[in-house]
Design a protein around this motif. Structure first.
Motif, PDB file in Angstrom:
ATOM      1  N   GLN A   1       0.845  -1.203   0.000  1.00 21.97           N
ATOM      2  CA  GLN A   1       0.000   0.000   0.000  1.00 21.97           C
ATOM      3  C   GLN A   1       0.874   1.245   0.000  1.00 21.97           C
ATOM      4  O   GLN A   1       0.612   2.199  -0.744  1.00 21.97           O
ATOM      5  N   TRP A   2       1.905   1.262   0.839  1.00 24.75           N
ATOM      6  CA  TRP A   2       2.809   2.408   0.884  1.00 24.75           C
ATOM      7  C   TRP A   2       3.517   2.601  -0.465  1.00 24.75           C
ATOM      8  O   TRP A   2       3.741   3.730  -0.903  1.00 24.75           O
TER       9      TRP A   2
ATOM     10  N   ASP B   1       1.084   4.180  -2.728  1.00 23.74           N
ATOM     11  CA  ASP B   1       0.897   5.578  -2.324  1.00 23.74           C
ATOM     12  C   ASP B   1       2.045   6.450  -2.849  1.00 23.74           C
ATOM     13  O   ASP B   1       1.818   7.550  -3.367  1.00 23.74           O
TER      14      ASP B   1
END
Length: 206
Positions: free
Chosen positions: A184-185, A188
């Protein structure tokens, strides 16, 4: 049954693969010619026939591992699909959760490079190839209007710096962050560089 007789290129590849494994296990400073020889059941003299010193073997092992990863990166970036999809696939593969060569090896390379100018130059050149490949596909996607990025080279630097730092943390402190969180990071960070929100990134790049 005796060992199968290998050609010179085959033997060198076998020795380099063993050297990579030994460096990952023992560290570049501690690994010995004898460790590589023992891993393959050959003599140290055979290793030294192909690589005249430990320093030459270590540098060749780093190059061998990096070249394999660079070849795979170029295959990803050369696919016939959108730049965004290729870029996301490449970044997620490069991330600590992906299948790029073991991060412990690269942390070793960075550490040794602080004291070894020759390896530092080698490491810098390999690193620049990564950044150049990412810069090219970011520029391609921006030119095609897939996303916005005014400075593809700077974006490639920031992305690799983020992923390198995350890899150091995850290698040193394994298990402190889940795979899902890391991915997810990663999404992002990529979305920010491309002027997209994460939902748009994931929907478009599937």
């Amino acid at each position: 049954m005796g060992r199968v007789r290998l050609s010179v290129p085959e033997r060198r590849e076998e020795l380099l693969n063993a050297a990579v494994e030994q460096i990952e296990q023992r560290g570049a400073s501690a690994v010995r010619i004898a460790d590589v020889a023992a891993a393959l059941g050959v003599s140290s003299a055979l290793v030294l026939y192909h690589f005249s010193s430990k320093e030459q073997l270590v540098a060749a092992a780093f190059t061998h591992a990096a070249d394999a990863d660079l070849a795979h990166l170029r295959r990803i970036l050369g696919r016939r699909t959108s730049a965004l999809r290729r870029l996301r696939t490449a970044v997620r593969w490069y991330a600590p959760t992906g299948q790029a060569k073991g991060w412990r090896l690269w942390i070793e390379a960075w550490s040794v490079s602080l004291r070894d100018p020759a390896l530092r130059d080698l490491s810098r050149g390999l690193d620049q190839q990564w950044k150049s490949a990412l810069t090219e596909v970011i520029a391609e996607g921006a030119a095609a209007g897939e996303f916005r990025c005014d400075d593809p080279a700077a974006a490639a630097w920031r992305l690799t710096a983020f992923l390198d730092g995350l890899a150091v943390q995850m290698t040193s402190y394994a298990g402190t962050l889940s795979r899902a969180a890391m991915l997810q990071w990663t999404d992002d960070a990529l979305a920010r560089e491309l002027g997209l929100d994460r939902e748009a990134l994931t929907a478009t790049a599937r």
